[in-house]
Scaffold this active site. Structure first.
Site, short mmCIF file in Angstrom:
data_model
loop_
_atom_site.label_atom_id
_atom_site.label_comp_id
_atom_site.label_asym_id
_atom_site.label_seq_id
_atom_site.Cartn_x
_atom_site.Cartn_y
_atom_site.Cartn_z
N ASP A 1 -1.36 13.92 16.16
CA ASP A 1 -0.33 14.55 16.97
C ASP A 1 -0.89 15.73 17.75
O ASP A 1 -1.74 16.47 17.24
CB ASP A 1 0.84 15.00 16.07
CG ASP A 1 1.77 13.83 15.77
OD1 ASP A 1 1.98 13.01 16.69
OD2 ASP A 1 2.24 13.73 14.63
N GLU B 1 1.08 5.63 0.84
CA GLU B 1 0.45 6.73 1.57
C GLU B 1 0.76 8.08 0.92
O GLU B 1 1.89 8.35 0.53
CB GLU B 1 0.98 6.71 3.02
CG GLU B 1 0.39 7.79 3.89
CD GLU B 1 0.79 7.60 5.35
OE1 GLU B 1 0.66 6.47 5.88
OE2 GLU B 1 1.24 8.58 5.96
N PHE C 1 12.18 14.36 10.90
CA PHE C 1 11.02 13.47 11.07
C PHE C 1 11.29 12.45 12.17
O PHE C 1 10.44 12.17 13.00
CB PHE C 1 10.76 12.64 9.81
CG PHE C 1 10.15 13.37 8.65
CD1 PHE C 1 9.42 14.54 8.80
CD2 PHE C 1 10.28 12.86 7.35
CE1 PHE C 1 8.86 15.19 7.71
CE2 PHE C 1 9.73 13.50 6.26
CZ PHE C 1 9.02 14.68 6.44
N HIS D 1 3.91 -0.94 3.65
CA HIS D 1 3.15 0.30 3.43
C HIS D 1 4.18 1.40 3.16
O HIS D 1 4.99 1.72 4.05
CB HIS D 1 2.32 0.61 4.68
CG HIS D 1 1.53 1.88 4.60
ND1 HIS D 1 0.34 1.98 3.90
CD2 HIS D 1 1.74 3.12 5.13
CE1 HIS D 1 -0.15 3.20 4.02
NE2 HIS D 1 0.69 3.91 4.75
N SER E 1 0.85 -1.19 0.00
CA SER E 1 0.00 0.00 0.00
C SER E 1 0.89 1.24 0.00
O SER E 1 2.08 1.14 0.32
CB SER E 1 -0.93 0.00 1.22
OG SER E 1 -0.20 -0.22 2.41
P1 FAD Z 1 -2.62 6.43 20.52
O1 FAD Z 1 -2.77 5.00 20.19
O2 FAD Z 1 -3.74 7.12 21.22
O3 FAD Z 1 -1.28 6.58 21.39
C1 FAD Z 1 -0.71 7.87 21.66
C2 FAD Z 1 0.08 7.80 22.97
O4 FAD Z 1 -0.81 7.66 24.07
C3 FAD Z 1 1.06 6.63 23.08
O5 FAD Z 1 2.18 7.09 23.81
C4 FAD Z 1 0.30 5.57 23.87
O6 FAD Z 1 1.18 4.75 24.62
C5 FAD Z 1 -0.59 6.43 24.78
N1 FAD Z 1 -1.91 5.84 25.00
C6 FAD Z 1 -2.64 5.14 24.11
N2 FAD Z 1 -3.85 4.83 24.62
C7 FAD Z 1 -3.88 5.37 25.87
C8 FAD Z 1 -4.86 5.41 26.89
N3 FAD Z 1 -6.05 4.83 26.72
N4 FAD Z 1 -4.55 6.08 28.04
C9 FAD Z 1 -3.34 6.69 28.21
N5 FAD Z 1 -2.37 6.67 27.26
C10 FAD Z 1 -2.64 6.03 26.11
N6 FAD Z 1 -0.96 11.76 12.41
C11 FAD Z 1 -1.84 12.63 11.88
O7 FAD Z 1 -2.06 13.70 12.46
N7 FAD Z 1 -2.50 12.36 10.72
C12 FAD Z 1 -2.31 11.19 10.05
O8 FAD Z 1 -2.92 10.97 9.01
C13 FAD Z 1 -1.38 10.24 10.58
N8 FAD Z 1 -1.18 9.05 9.98
C14 FAD Z 1 -0.35 8.11 10.57
C15 FAD Z 1 -0.23 6.86 9.99
C16 FAD Z 1 0.57 5.88 10.57
C17 FAD Z 1 0.66 4.52 9.92
C18 FAD Z 1 1.30 6.17 11.76
C19 FAD Z 1 2.18 5.15 12.39
C20 FAD Z 1 1.17 7.42 12.34
C21 FAD Z 1 0.34 8.41 11.77
N9 FAD Z 1 0.17 9.66 12.34
C22 FAD Z 1 -0.71 10.57 11.79
C23 FAD Z 1 0.90 10.02 13.56
C24 FAD Z 1 0.06 9.71 14.82
O9 FAD Z 1 -1.10 10.47 14.83
C25 FAD Z 1 0.94 10.06 16.02
O10 FAD Z 1 1.98 9.14 16.13
C26 FAD Z 1 0.18 10.26 17.32
O11 FAD Z 1 1.09 10.92 18.22
C27 FAD Z 1 -0.29 8.98 17.97
O12 FAD Z 1 -1.36 8.45 17.32
P2 FAD Z 1 -1.93 6.99 17.73
O13 FAD Z 1 -3.12 6.78 16.94
O14 FAD Z 1 -0.84 6.00 17.70
O15 FAD Z 1 -2.32 7.32 19.27
#
Ligand code: FAD
Length: 281
Positions: A106, A13, A213, A263, A11
């Protein structure tokens, strides 16, 4: 890590371009990647806040109208209310979208964000409650751990929590240490988590950008790579040839180790991906 007997799935991105010229270039890149890699889907990143959020939707619509490929929007709960997320899901369903990359997003630089759902696990639950099994849900995985996490164990516990909220598969943050990935997948298997974990692949084409990055997202650039890239600072051709070699070898090692696919983070460019692809073939 158990080996994978299925054909690997690829895939690519994209991010939403800011200008008409950027969109035109993206459509050309899209076509080049279809003609060569022919990925199973293209994903489009999501930015928090009004105009960037709208650009994701516009890009999804443009790519979908361009041809018949599967387009997968990213969606994040950062900076969005439940109502906004709900409206977005409705719009995607209406458009015929049935797969999402589901993220927290983020935290903005000033540390403030107006969201009702705090973490990606809550967004996965929200999407499942609202739309049932309509979407195939991808989540983000961090073999080298998320930069905000308090400890590796806690980060992994939250990853499992997010996966068990209803994810179908995961895409990793990029990395250059194969062992980080295989250990992560082993830990998932030991925890009875059986979803595919697809490695995210970042091409190496620009040293300064890669360092920036990587510092921000917590990906390690191994010393032997960093030193060689530094040495090629004024020799872009050699830097890119070295980057292609390193990343193609990483892809080979990952597929040999049983990764279910790759990916590619294209950064809206096709050249670097095609160079890697040609070596992979
Ligand atoms: P989470 O899974 O919520 O985790 C974030 C942090 O919080 C981690 O440190 C985790 O340990 C902690 N955590 C998780 N759940 C809990 C909980 N219930 N209670 C307390 N702490 C918790 N960013 C964008 O803005 N737009 C995008 O389109 C985008 N695409 C991405 C695609 C991929 C494949 C990847 C790997 C990253 C992408 N990101 C994107 C970056 C991503 O949004 C960041 O890395 C963000 O900081 C974390 O997102 P997450 O969904 O992993 O968060």
């Amino acid at each position: 890590m158990s080996t994978n007997s299925k054909q690997p799935v690829f895939s690519c991105e994209f991010f939403p371009p800011r200008t008409d010229a950027g969109m035109e270039k993206l459509l050309a890149t899209h076509q080049q990647l279809i003609d060569t890699v022919n990925p199973s889907f293209f994903s489009v990143t999501f930015g928090a806040g009004g105009t960037t959020r709208d650009r994701t939707m516009e890009t999804v619509k443009q790519l979908r109208s361009d041809n018949n490929q599967i387009i997968v929007p990213h969606i994040s709960c950062m900076g969005s209310s439940k109502q906004q997320l709900s409206d977005l899901l409705d719009e995607y369903i209406e458009l015929g979208i049935n797969r999402l990359v589901t993220l927290r997003g983020d935290v903005p630089d000033d540390g403030t964000a107006d969201n009702e759902l705090m973490h990606a696990n809550e967004l996965v639950t929200f999407i499942r409650e609202k739309t049932g099994d309509h979407f195939h849900i991808e989540i983000a995985a961090y073999p080298e751990y998320h930069p905000e996490s308090a400890s590796p164990d806690e980060d992994f516990k939250y990853f499992l929590n997010k996966a068990n909220a209803g994810a179908d598969s995961a895409i990793t943050q990029y990395f250059y240490n194969v062992d980080a990935y295989t250990r992560f997948v082993d830990k998932c298997e030991q925890s009875q988590l059986a979803i595919p974990i697809v490695p995210g692949i970042m091409p190496i084409t620009n040293y300064a950008n890669l360092v920036r990055f990587s510092d921000a997202c917590g990906a390690e650039i191994p010393r032997w790579i960093r030193k060689q890239l530094e040495a090629y600072e004024n020799d872009l051709d050699s830097l890119r040839a070295f980057g292609t070699d390193v990343v193609a070898q990483l892809c080979h090692q990952l597929l040999d180790a049983g990764a279910p696919g790759l990916h590619f983070y294209t950064l809206n460019q096709s050249d670097a991906i095609l160079n890697i692809w040609n070596k992979l073939k």
